[in-house]
Structure formats: C-alpha cells, structure tokens
Design a protein around this motif. Structure first.
Motif, short mmCIF file in Angstrom:
data_model
loop_
_atom_site.label_atom_id
_atom_site.label_comp_id
_atom_site.label_asym_id
_atom_site.label_seq_id
_atom_site.Cartn_x
_atom_site.Cartn_y
_atom_site.Cartn_z
N ALA A 162 0.83 -1.20 0.00
CA ALA A 162 0.00 0.00 0.00
C ALA A 162 0.87 1.26 0.00
O ALA A 162 0.59 2.22 -0.72
CB ALA A 162 -0.93 0.00 1.22
N ALA B 8 2.57 1.63 -3.46
CA ALA B 8 1.60 2.05 -4.47
C ALA B 8 1.18 3.51 -4.25
O ALA B 8 1.05 4.28 -5.21
CB ALA B 8 0.38 1.14 -4.44
N HIS B 9 0.98 3.88 -2.99
CA HIS B 9 0.60 5.27 -2.68
C HIS B 9 1.68 6.24 -3.15
O HIS B 9 1.37 7.27 -3.76
CB HIS B 9 0.38 5.41 -1.17
CG HIS B 9 0.17 6.82 -0.72
ND1 HIS B 9 -1.06 7.44 -0.72
CD2 HIS B 9 1.06 7.76 -0.27
CE1 HIS B 9 -0.93 8.68 -0.28
NE2 HIS B 9 0.35 8.90 0.00
N MET C 120 -1.00 6.05 -6.55
CA MET C 120 -2.27 5.34 -6.54
C MET C 120 -3.08 5.65 -5.28
O MET C 120 -2.52 5.95 -4.22
CB MET C 120 -2.04 3.82 -6.62
CG MET C 120 -1.38 3.36 -7.91
SD MET C 120 -1.34 1.56 -8.05
CE MET C 120 -3.02 1.24 -8.53
N LYS C 121 -4.39 5.54 -5.41
CA LYS C 121 -5.28 5.63 -4.26
C LYS C 121 -5.47 4.21 -3.74
O LYS C 121 -5.92 3.33 -4.47
CB LYS C 121 -6.61 6.25 -4.64
CG LYS C 121 -7.56 6.45 -3.47
CD LYS C 121 -8.86 7.11 -3.93
CE LYS C 121 -9.80 7.31 -2.75
NZ LYS C 121 -11.08 7.93 -3.17
N VAL C 122 -5.13 3.98 -2.47
CA VAL C 122 -5.13 2.61 -1.94
C VAL C 122 -5.91 2.54 -0.62
O VAL C 122 -6.12 3.55 0.06
CB VAL C 122 -3.69 2.09 -1.71
CG1 VAL C 122 -2.95 1.99 -3.02
CG2 VAL C 122 -2.93 3.00 -0.74
N ILE D 176 -3.81 6.62 4.35
CA ILE D 176 -4.22 5.34 3.77
C ILE D 176 -5.16 4.67 4.77
O ILE D 176 -4.76 4.34 5.89
CB ILE D 176 -3.01 4.43 3.49
CG1 ILE D 176 -2.07 5.07 2.47
CG2 ILE D 176 -3.46 3.05 3.03
CD1 ILE D 176 -0.77 4.31 2.26
N ALA E 21 -12.05 -2.41 -7.17
CA ALA E 21 -10.70 -1.86 -7.31
C ALA E 21 -10.51 -1.42 -8.76
O ALA E 21 -10.76 -2.19 -9.68
CB ALA E 21 -9.66 -2.91 -6.94
N GLY F 147 3.61 -3.13 -5.05
CA GLY F 147 3.11 -1.76 -5.01
C GLY F 147 3.71 -0.89 -6.09
O GLY F 147 3.00 -0.12 -6.76
#
Length: 551
Positions: free
Chosen positions: A4, A7-8, A12-14, A208, A239, A532
């Motif tokens: 997470a 990816a953030h 990205m929105k996680v 998050i 998702a 991620g």
C-alpha cells in the motif's frame, strides 16, 4: 502495508482491508527479523556482502525447487526496498552485525549483516490507533506487557551480576510503569511490534485507510481480470487497478494443514503460533478463479517446537525458538529417552528432526542449575519464581533422573543412559552423537562465557526438570504461484490480470527451506514493495494508454 505504501508513493489511491479486529497480523506477534542480503545498512557500517553468494546459498537450500527469477528479483529489490522505506516511510532499520545464517557452515552463508530489525518504536505516536495494533504474545512480555528485544534480554539475564545491566533493566521498568498509568500495555515497541507499528504509522500519516473486520469471501472477475472482491457480510469492494492478497497464508486452516502436512496423519499433534484469522481464505478464493496453489514445497510450514501452557481457558501454545534449546545443560529426548536431533539447530530444523524420526512429542530436559541460570521456555531464570509452572504441571520435576522419567513417562533405563553419555561428551566439549555447538549459528545461541563449548554442560545438579513439546509452526510456506512482479499465475502459468500476492499468500521463494532468521518478513516486505511499485507503474501506463486512445 508495504504494498500500500509503495503504491501510494507511486500515485495510486489505496486502502487496506483487514479480516481481524486488529491490524498487524503475524508480523505483530513475530520476532521481527528481516533478511535482506547486501542491504544498505550493513554497507553503511562497512560490512560487505555478495548477492551471488546469497543466491548460491538459497540455491543450495532449495535444491531442485529453486525459482531463479523469483530469487533474483528478491535479491535485486531487497536493498531498494530498504532504501525506499528509510526515505519515504517511518520504517527505519538497524542491522545485526553478528547474526549467522542458520546453516552458517554452508557455502554462501554469512555471519552477520543480512538480518535487519526495525528500530524501537514509540507506540504513543499511533494515538487512538494504538489499541488497534495487534498486541504481542503475552508470554514474550514481562509484567503483563513490557516488551524486550535481544539486547534487553541479555541485560535482564545479567542484572544480578552487572550494575550496567541492572541500570538498563531499571530504566525499562520505569518507562513501563509510566506507560501503565495510561495504557493497557507498554508502548515501547520492539521486534515485530516495531515493524507493524512503524508501517501502520506510515500508512495512517499518509491517509491510507485501514479497515478492520472486513473478511474476504470471493474475488470479483470481469473480462478475465480481477476487479474487486466480495466480503463475508455481502459487501462488494471494487478496485480500479488491482487487488493484492496478503492475508498470512493458511496456518489456522485445519483441513488445508492436514492435506499438506503428512506428520499430522501419522499421529502428531500440531500447533500454530499464527493468528486465528489466517485461514487461507485468499488462497481459496484465488484458486476458485483458476489461480495456481503450489503444494510441492519441501515443507508446508515454517516449523517450530511448541509447548502448551495451561491457563484458565485451557492451554495456550508457546514457541521454543532460540532462548533455551541451544543453552548448555539442555537436551531433548523422545518418549524412549533417546536424543533424536541436535538441540541447537534452528527451530525449523529441530521440528524437521522430529518429523523425520517420527517423534510425535518430546521433552526438553535440564538440571536445576541450568533452569535458574537460563530458564526453560516461559520459565524465567533467577530471580523469577517458577513454582507456579510446577503447580500447573507444565514443568515436570524429579529429584533424580529416574524420578523425572517416572513423572514424565519417559523410558527410565534408556533416559539415564542417554544423559550419562551426553554428560561425558559435555565435559570434554564435543557432542559426538549430534554435534551440538559445532557451528557459528549454534554457538551464537549458546552461552559465550561457558567453556569449552558454549552449548554443552553436563546435567548433574538435581533436581531435574522437563517440558513436553510438540511439532508446530509459525506460518505456512505454500502459497499462490506468482511471477517476479508478484502477479498471480493460473495453472498454465499465465498472469491473472489485476491480481497480486505477497507475504505468506505468495508461495515462499525458499520453497519450504528455512535458511536464516527473517526469510519470511524479508521477502514479504520486498515483494510488497515490488507489487506496489509495479501496480502503480502498470496503472500509470494504463492511464496514459487511455488518454492516447481518447485523443
């Protein structure tokens, strides 16, 4: 949490969905070791490592089950992950200058530097979320909630002999006493608590969301790809780009364990230290849409010997990892009174010895001097009291070896002969039967001040004591097949779009071998970082392609 965060940071929105009522999972109750060869912390300290040697070490451990691409991906990205965490998150590391790989006498092994620990973390930073962090195993704390790391344990064992150790212990106690005025347990977090706490703090600071008590029921598939999942209470979570499975494997699933752990069929009782929510639901859900579940690892679990401590609710498991078996004056025998394995090998190898020899239960045995100096399992060394364990029957006692054999049901004549033979070897410092104390890893866990062998001492100071142990695990190794980017594969080795796995839901790159401390968390954090990072890159490429098509 690592996936997470990566990816953030990739734009990205996680969101994180946790089945349990607390976050942290098995990491929060673990020793927190993280194995990353050639990591930047050891390099900064002037230590050298060779990734090719680390690869050879893993290759020797895994044999024909080696997945070269997966291992290379881990060795390449592991140091990157450490750098990313230190720069972008609150997960800060320190290396163990001396911490031998478990098979330190084999080619490619290292004597130190590869194992990392999270720096001690102040749980008060989590504020009202502190109560949502899964607490540590109670038997690994003092006074109902004070955590100790390896450094602290050394001081507590020497506090009656060294003023510096007594002062260190006193300061920790004062901190803990202050904590208990406001919290249900200590807020000085070490080991796996520090890892989970620092990751959670990083996620919370980056907004998050971590949703607890959300259980996965099934994966939602459209046009051949995963687009979300359904929960046990009927909700649908969608998702836009990817679903990452990281639910801790299947150690709490009795049916799956019986399927892949033959020793259970052979009559062995088996216990796990992993959290109860880790039932393999993610693996089952992925299998139902065609994912490949690998069941060919050398061992299905990360083994550990387990004893059962009686309590008001029945019995609770306790893992005998590194504090007792390697100490001088401790031996393990089966019900026939015979030793069956080198007591100083890793917990995984110890249970492997039990399984290979058909030992369904065994006994850890020591004399009074050893018990009071080093302790045995949860029985603390002097000055801690231990008669409570005698009253419950957890700790067995005999005024003589013969009496101890009668109390435990061990074959008396063979047991006495075994102890006498061991004592003769211990006096000269060479265990001729199993080689206890013959490698750097084994002596590392012994008593460095005891000579000539840090792991050997005769059992000769009555009374004598014993604790019954069983085969167990601290997690499962078998999981979903993935590629080097963490993408889940189907039974034909094709990528299932939109589905990733890491942690113990991903098949272990060690293929059921256990070469060193931290070979679960090291790959877990590394492939979480890989997943991620790649998911964010793939999402970015998808966005760019979409814009190009629209234009």
């Amino acid at each position: 949490m690592t996936a997470a965060l990566a990816a953030h940071c990739g734009g990205m929105k996680v969101a994180i969905f946790e089945k349990d009522s607390h976050f942290g999972g098995s990491t929060a109750v673990s020793g927190g070791a993280i194995w990353i060869p050639d990591n930047p912390k050891m390099r900064a300290a002037g230590m050298n490592d060779n990734r090719d040697e680390a690869y050879d070490y893993i290759a020797n451990e895994t044999g024909e089950l080696l997945k070269p691409g997966m291992v290379r991906a881990f060795l390449e990205a592991g140091p990157e992950m450490v750098g990313f965490m230190e720069e972008k998150t609150h997960l800060k590391f320190e290396h163990r200058a001396f911490s031998p790989d478990y098979h330190s006498d084999r080619p490619g092994a290292a004597l130190g530097g590869r194992v990392l620990d999270a720096k001690t973390f102040d749980g008060r930073l989590l504020k009202n979320k502190f109560t949502l962090l899964k607490p540590p195993i109670s038997d690994f704390t003092l006074f109902g909630g004070m955590m100790l790391n390896r450094f602290d344990i050394g001081h507590f064992m020497n506090m009656t002999r060294r003023p510096a150790s007594a002062w260190h212990a006193f300061k920790l106690f004062v901190r803990y006493a202050r904590d208990r005025l406001f919290y249900s347990r200590g807020t000085r977090l070490v080991l796996g608590q520090a890892v989970a706490g620092r990751l959670a703090y990083s996620a919370i600071e980056k907004d998050i969301p971590i949703f607890t008590e959300v259980a996965l029921a099934s994966l939602k598939v459209e046009d051949g790809g995963v687009v979300g999942f359904n929960t046990n209470d009927g909700r649908e979570i969608l998702a836009r780009h990817a679903v990452v499975l990281a639910t801790g494997g299947f150690p709490a699933n009795d049916d799956l364990r019986k399927m892949v752990m033959p020793h259970i069929h052979a009559g062995s009782r088996h216990y796990t230290m992993s959290p109860k929510p880790a039932t393999g639901a993610a693996i089952t859900a992925a299998e139902s849409i065609g994912a490949q579940f690998i069941k060919t690892n050398r061992h299905a679990g990360y083994w550990a010997p387990i004893s059962l401590i009686p309590d008001r609710r029945g019995e609770r498991p306790f893992p005998h990892l590194f504090l007792d078996r390697a100490k001088p004056g401790v031996i393990a025998v089966n019900s026939d009174g015979r030793r069956f394995v080198n007591e100083a090998v890793s917990y995984h190898d110890f249970v492997t010895g039990m399984i290979e020899e058909g030992v369904h239960e065994a006994w850890l045995v020591c004399d009074h001097q050893t018990l009071r100096k080093y302790g045995l399992g949860p029985v603390r060394p002097f000055p801690a009291p231990f008669k409570g364990h005698l009253r419950t029957g957890y700790l067995k006692k005999g005024a003589s070896l013969k009496e101890l054999a009668e109390v435990t049901g061990i074959s008396s004549e063979c047991f006495i002969e075994t102890v006498h033979r061991f004592n003769n070897d211990a006096r000269v410092g060479t265990d001729q039967e199993f080689g206890k104390g013959s490698t750097d890893y084994q002596t590392y866990l012994g008593d460095p001040e005891h000579r000539p062998n840090p792991c050997l001492k005769p059992l000769e100071k009555p009374p004598f004591y014993a604790i019954r142990i069983y085969p167990g695990d601290i997690g499962t190794t078998m999981g979903l097949a993935t590629d080097e980017k963490g993408r889940v594969l189907d039974k034909k080795d094709n990528v299932i779009p939109g589905l990733y796995a890491c942690g113990n839901d991903m098949n272990s790159i060690m293929a059921g071998a256990y070469p060193s401390a931290g070979i679960t968390l090291g790959p877990a954090l590394t492939f979480g970082y890989i997943v991620g990072r790649y998911a964010a890159e793939a999402a970015g490429a998808s966005k760019n392609l979409s814009k190009s098509d629209n234009s």
